[in-house]
Design a protein around this motif. Structure first.
Motif, PDB file in Angstrom:
ATOM      1  N   ARG A  86      39.628  30.878  23.168  1.00  0.00           N
ATOM      2  CA  ARG A  86      38.877  31.927  22.485  1.00  0.00           C
ATOM      3  C   ARG A  86      39.585  33.248  22.733  1.00  0.00           C
ATOM      4  NH1 ARG A  86      32.929  32.452  21.522  1.00  0.00           N
ATOM      5  NH2 ARG A  86      33.084  30.202  21.727  1.00  0.00           N
ATOM      6  N   VAL A  88      39.725  37.653  21.393  1.00  0.00           N
ATOM      7  CA  VAL A  88      39.032  38.739  20.691  1.00  0.00           C
ATOM      8  C   VAL A  88      40.029  39.852  20.385  1.00  0.00           C
ATOM      9  CG1 VAL A  88      36.855  38.219  21.849  1.00  0.00           C
ATOM     10  CG2 VAL A  88      38.370  39.968  22.805  1.00  0.00           C
ATOM     11  N   TYR A  96      45.225  43.237  23.175  1.00  0.00           N
ATOM     12  CA  TYR A  96      44.120  42.402  23.659  1.00  0.00           C
ATOM     13  C   TYR A  96      44.680  41.105  24.230  1.00  0.00           C
ATOM     14  CZ  TYR A  96      41.048  45.630  21.291  1.00  0.00           C
ATOM     15  OH  TYR A  96      40.383  46.775  20.916  1.00  0.00           O
ATOM     16  N   PRO A  97      44.070  40.587  25.291  1.00  0.00           N
ATOM     17  CA  PRO A  97      44.587  39.342  25.873  1.00  0.00           C
ATOM     18  C   PRO A  97      44.600  38.209  24.851  1.00  0.00           C
ATOM     19  CG  PRO A  97      42.434  39.936  26.810  1.00  0.00           C
ATOM     20  CD  PRO A  97      42.898  41.097  26.004  1.00  0.00           C
ATOM     21  N   GLY A  99      44.097  35.179  25.279  1.00  0.00           N
ATOM     22  CA  GLY A  99      43.102  34.141  25.523  1.00  0.00           C
ATOM     23  C   GLY A  99      42.089  34.584  26.555  1.00  0.00           C
ATOM     24  N   LEU A 100      40.896  33.965  26.507  1.00  0.00           N
ATOM     25  CA  LEU A 100      39.840  34.305  27.463  1.00  0.00           C
ATOM     26  C   LEU A 100      39.462  33.093  28.296  1.00  0.00           C
ATOM     27  CD1 LEU A 100      37.526  36.366  25.086  1.00  0.00           C
ATOM     28  CD2 LEU A 100      39.078  37.274  26.809  1.00  0.00           C
ATOM     29  N   GLY A 101      40.355  32.124  28.359  1.00  0.00           N
ATOM     30  CA  GLY A 101      40.041  30.909  29.100  1.00  0.00           C
ATOM     31  C   GLY A 101      40.066  31.145  30.595  1.00  0.00           C
ATOM     32  N   ASN A 103      41.096  31.751  34.154  1.00  0.00           N
ATOM     33  CA  ASN A 103      42.264  32.361  34.791  1.00  0.00           C
ATOM     34  C   ASN A 103      43.386  32.671  33.809  1.00  0.00           C
ATOM     35  OD1 ASN A 103      43.716  33.387  36.903  1.00  0.00           O
ATOM     36  ND2 ASN A 103      44.708  31.441  37.366  1.00  0.00           N
ATOM     37  N   PRO A 104      43.077  33.418  32.744  1.00  0.00           N
ATOM     38  CA  PRO A 104      44.135  33.699  31.774  1.00  0.00           C
ATOM     39  C   PRO A 104      45.105  34.783  32.247  1.00  0.00           C
ATOM     40  CG  PRO A 104      42.141  34.800  31.146  1.00  0.00           C
ATOM     41  CD  PRO A 104      41.819  34.017  32.392  1.00  0.00           C
ATOM     42  N   ALA A 105      44.677  35.558  33.239  1.00  0.00           N
ATOM     43  CA  ALA A 105      45.502  36.702  33.637  1.00  0.00           C
ATOM     44  C   ALA A 105      46.610  36.268  34.599  1.00  0.00           C
ATOM     45  CB  ALA A 105      44.624  37.776  34.254  1.00  0.00           C
TER      46      ALA A 105
END
Lengths: 168, 165
Positions: A86, A88, A96-97, A99-101, A103-105
């Motif tokens: 997912r 945004v 914007y990142p 992914g929001l899964g 530990n995406p960072a």
């Protein structure tokens, strides 16, 4: 005579079914941004010159309100593993990142900056954590709003992925 | 003599278990923003003056990168129905939809990182009118987060106490 009548009825039914089929795709939810909506990859019409074609790729893209766009991207990879991601964004030029899964960072995660060129065209750029461009992408939606073509070009590689999506 | 030895060993084991329990506190993942991490509501320590207490409420709050915070809020409501809500925000004064699970959110939230132990945020409707105000205060040891919710036009407050997981 009975045969002729039956034939007419069958023909009418077929025409009706075809008509319904032609209208089966949902109307685009947002005439100002035709990329919004539910899309499924047509692998047969797509060309993956850089990466392996997924078995299934479905994108549900919607405006969550207040200018925030959301993509729910699900499917099955080439190796048969399912994925669910997912992300945004806003069309404001910020990053914007990707992914929001969970530990995406991490060090491999990327960001994306988005631009709504017009109702039928979106361009976006992937960046790594050092702000270097890694991919240039565009999404073009057909005049009737029912086909979306995404082209991905990878920096430093002489290839591109062309993905054709059909509105669901 | 054997009894004394056994008792001593047991005492050491129990002391060790207690010590381990005392060290069960989870290290906060981000010392610049102590609200990050996994939290679970302690219903017994909370006071719901406006709404009904949920049976379970958990928040998974992470830094998604590029200044974006991602919250995955799950649990079960007072009536036992499960819920899940995901939302994102930056501490930049902009309005972010209350959820990213469905289109066209009715409200947005504006977040402010007041200091590493405190966040203030405000819900606004589509006309940008404030509908509720909140703060999250994290204890000095980083293990407890208290969220206050006050709703515009109502003389009540929800105080939710979360424990770090």
């Amino acid at each position: 005579m009975r045969f002729a009548k039956t034939s007419y009825v069958v023909a009418a039914a077929v025409v009706g079914m075809l008509a319904v089929g032609a209208q089966a795709a949902d109307a685009p939810p947002n005439p100002k941004d035709l990329t919004m909506g539910k899309w499924q990859l047509n692998a047969a019409k797509s060309k993956f010159g850089c990466t392996e074609a997924p078995k299934v790729s479905i994108r549900n893209m919607f405006d969550a309100g207040f200018g925030m766009m959301v993509t729910e991207w699900t499917g099955t990879r080439a190796d048969g593993k399912p994925f669910d991601t997912r992300y945004v964004w806003r069309y404001d030029g910020e990053k914007y990142p990707a992914g929001l899964g969970p530990n995406p960072a991490n060090e491999k995660s990327e960001s994306i900056a988005w631009k709504l060129v017009d109702a039928h065209h979106v361009t976006f750029i992937h960046y790594d954590q050092k702000d270097k461009v890694t991919q240039n992408l565009k999404r073009d939606v057909s005049a009737d709003g029912n086909v979306m073509t995404q082209v991905t070009e990878y920096v430093g590689r002489n290839c591109s992925d062309v993905q054709v999506f059909e509105r669901q | 003599m054997r009894f004394v030895k056994t008792t001593s060993v047991l005492a050491v084991v129990i002391a060790g278990m207690l010590a381990t329990g005392a060290q069960a506190a989870v290290t906060p993942p981000d010392t610049k923003d102590f609200s990050k991490g996994d939290w679970e509501l302690n219903v017994a320590k909370s006071k719901f003056g406006c709404g009904k207490a949920p049976q379970v409420s958990k928040r998974h709050i992470i830094d998604a990168g590029w200044g974006m915070t991602f919250v995955d809020w799950t649990g079960s409501q007072a009536d036992g129905k499960p819920f899940r809500s995901r939302y994102v925000f930056r501490y930049d004064g902009q309005e972010y939809p209350v959820g990213i699970d469905r289109p066209n959110a009715r409200e947005a939230i504006v977040y402010k990182l007041t200091n590493p132990h405190r966040i203030d945020f405000t819900h606004v409707d589509k006309e940008h009118k404030v509908t509720s105000t909140y703060y999250r205060q994290i204890s000095d040891d980083g293990q407890t987060m208290t969220q206050s919710s006050k709703f515009t036009g109502r003389d009540c407050e929800d105080l939710q106490v979360f424990e770090r997981r």
